[in-house]
Design an enzyme around this catalytic site. Structure first.
Site, PDB file in Angstrom:
ATOM      1  N   PHE A  27       0.839  -1.197   0.000  1.00 39.14           N
ATOM      2  CA  PHE A  27       0.000   0.000   0.000  1.00 39.14           C
ATOM      3  C   PHE A  27       0.876   1.249   0.000  1.00 39.14           C
ATOM      4  O   PHE A  27       0.586   2.240  -0.659  1.00 39.14           O
ATOM      5  CB  PHE A  27      -0.916  -0.015   1.230  1.00 39.14           C
ATOM      6  CG  PHE A  27      -1.874   1.134   1.276  1.00 39.14           C
ATOM      7  CD1 PHE A  27      -2.969   1.176   0.423  1.00 39.14           C
ATOM      8  CD2 PHE A  27      -1.682   2.179   2.169  1.00 39.14           C
ATOM      9  CE1 PHE A  27      -3.865   2.255   0.465  1.00 39.14           C
ATOM     10  CE2 PHE A  27      -2.571   3.252   2.223  1.00 39.14           C
ATOM     11  CZ  PHE A  27      -3.660   3.282   1.365  1.00 39.14           C
ATOM     12  N   ARG A  78      -4.566   6.646  15.358  1.00 38.44           N
ATOM     13  CA  ARG A  78      -3.365   6.726  14.532  1.00 38.44           C
ATOM     14  C   ARG A  78      -2.275   5.882  15.174  1.00 38.44           C
ATOM     15  O   ARG A  78      -1.799   6.180  16.282  1.00 38.44           O
ATOM     16  CB  ARG A  78      -2.886   8.170  14.401  1.00 38.44           C
ATOM     17  CG  ARG A  78      -3.826   9.073  13.620  1.00 38.44           C
ATOM     18  CD  ARG A  78      -4.064   8.580  12.223  1.00 38.44           C
ATOM     19  NE  ARG A  78      -4.671   9.578  11.365  1.00 38.44           N
ATOM     20  CZ  ARG A  78      -5.114   9.330  10.139  1.00 38.44           C
ATOM     21  NH1 ARG A  78      -5.027   8.095   9.656  1.00 38.44           N
ATOM     22  NH2 ARG A  78      -5.641  10.287   9.406  1.00 38.44           N
ATOM     23  N   GLU A 115     -15.565  11.963   5.689  1.00 36.77           N
ATOM     24  CA  GLU A 115     -15.049  11.947   7.056  1.00 36.77           C
ATOM     25  C   GLU A 115     -15.882  12.757   8.038  1.00 36.77           C
ATOM     26  O   GLU A 115     -15.844  12.478   9.247  1.00 36.77           O
ATOM     27  CB  GLU A 115     -13.602  12.452   7.086  1.00 36.77           C
ATOM     28  CG  GLU A 115     -12.621  11.531   6.372  1.00 36.77           C
ATOM     29  CD  GLU A 115     -11.172  11.872   6.652  1.00 36.77           C
ATOM     30  OE1 GLU A 115     -10.307  11.079   6.273  1.00 36.77           O
ATOM     31  OE2 GLU A 115     -10.907  12.947   7.248  1.00 36.77           O
ATOM     32  N   GLU A 138       6.453  12.676   0.668  1.00 35.13           N
ATOM     33  CA  GLU A 138       5.084  13.172   0.822  1.00 35.13           C
ATOM     34  C   GLU A 138       5.020  14.692   0.980  1.00 35.13           C
ATOM     35  O   GLU A 138       5.748  15.288   1.767  1.00 35.13           O
ATOM     36  CB  GLU A 138       4.415  12.525   2.035  1.00 35.13           C
ATOM     37  CG  GLU A 138       2.957  12.948   2.194  1.00 35.13           C
ATOM     38  CD  GLU A 138       2.287  12.318   3.390  1.00 35.13           C
ATOM     39  OE1 GLU A 138       1.054  12.437   3.487  1.00 35.13           O
ATOM     40  OE2 GLU A 138       2.987  11.718   4.230  1.00 35.13           O
ATOM     41  N   GLU A 161     -12.285   0.893   4.497  1.00 38.98           N
ATOM     42  CA  GLU A 161     -10.940   1.436   4.655  1.00 38.98           C
ATOM     43  C   GLU A 161     -10.505   1.449   6.115  1.00 38.98           C
ATOM     44  O   GLU A 161      -9.479   2.032   6.462  1.00 38.98           O
ATOM     45  CB  GLU A 161     -10.869   2.847   4.068  1.00 38.98           C
ATOM     46  CG  GLU A 161     -11.089   2.884   2.553  1.00 38.98           C
ATOM     47  CD  GLU A 161     -10.932   4.271   1.969  1.00 38.98           C
ATOM     48  OE1 GLU A 161     -10.544   5.196   2.723  1.00 38.98           O
ATOM     49  OE2 GLU A 161     -11.193   4.434   0.765  1.00 38.98           O
ATOM     50  N   GLU A 163     -11.918   2.914   8.652  1.00 38.88           N
ATOM     51  CA  GLU A 163     -12.044   4.235   9.262  1.00 38.88           C
ATOM     52  C   GLU A 163     -13.131   4.244  10.340  1.00 38.88           C
ATOM     53  O   GLU A 163     -14.219   3.702  10.149  1.00 38.88           O
ATOM     54  CB  GLU A 163     -12.363   5.282   8.199  1.00 38.88           C
ATOM     55  CG  GLU A 163     -11.246   5.496   7.194  1.00 38.88           C
ATOM     56  CD  GLU A 163     -11.597   6.530   6.145  1.00 38.88           C
ATOM     57  OE1 GLU A 163     -10.675   7.150   5.599  1.00 38.88           O
ATOM     58  OE2 GLU A 163     -12.803   6.710   5.863  1.00 38.88           O
TER      59      GLU A 163
END
Length: 212
Positions: A27, A78, A115, A138, A161, A163
């Site tokens: 990924f 996270r 979201e 990034e 996903e 989430e």
């Protein structure tokens, strides 16, 4: 003061990639580069090896209600915060990865719906920054978007996903106080809230006048 701004000494042509090897391709990607670059004293450095985390680029959105002087933020787990934070559930901006062919502003608007369940009106690009250029490619594009904070509530995110996202509405000053206290300590949120603290009066005046 202008005379004290350092000039850019070197550019992309002053780096020579000698070898690129794929370390991990999932990924996210990790590549190993063997390279050399020019030196300030002249000549070229001895070839060095650097690993690079290549996860693509992202768009982040600070949803701001200029009438209520509130911001909409999201809370989610996270893994990277487990080791160094009091809690790995962080208050963050709405954000998402920019897929090939997508525009950053389009991603910000889409992620606001996914979201936080909100639709963004006028939107401005605030800043573009590199996350950690010593180890990753990034770059994040940060936007500030107009929102009706009274419509922001509940749980959101895409289950496919992984989430699990909770929406929070905060007074702008309270959100900035959380930056000052260290409660909000992720880079995109800190940068965006600092930007808003410096620019909110100008932004509200511009939006009130009907400018984009």
């Amino acid at each position: 003061m202008a005379g004290n701004i350092p000039e850019i000494t070197f550019g992309r042509d002053d780096v020579e990639v000698l070898e690129k090897r794929v370390g991990y391709d999932g990924f996210f990607k990790i590549n190993s580069y063997r390279l050399r670059h020019k030196l300030f004293a002249g000549g070229w450095c001895t070839p060095i090896v650097r690993e690079l985390f290549e996860r693509g680029h992202a768009a982040a959105l600070l949803a701001f209600d200029p009438l209520r002087d509130q911001v909409v933020m999201v809370e989610q787990f996270r893994i990277g915060a487990i080791a160094t934070s009091e809690s790995p559930w962080l208050l963050e901006l709405i954000a998402g990865i920019i897929e090939p062919g997508e525009q950053a502003d389009e991603v910000a608007r889409r992620e606001a719906i996914e979201e936080a369940g909100v639709t963004i009106g006028r939107m401005e690009h605030a800043i573009s920054y590199m996350v950690s250029p010593g180890g990753t490619t990034e770059r994040i594009e940060v936007f500030v978007g107009e929102v009706d904070a009274s419509r922001a509530q509940g749980l959101h995110g895409l289950a496919e996903e992984g989430e699990d996202i909770r929406v929070h509405v905060l007074d702008r000053q309270d959100a900035y106080a959380l930056v000052c206290s260290g409660r909000i300590d992720n880079a995109a949120s800190v940068i965006a809230l600092q930007w808003l603290q410096l620019n909110h009066d100008t932004l509200k005046s511009r939006w009130a006048a009907g400018a984009s």
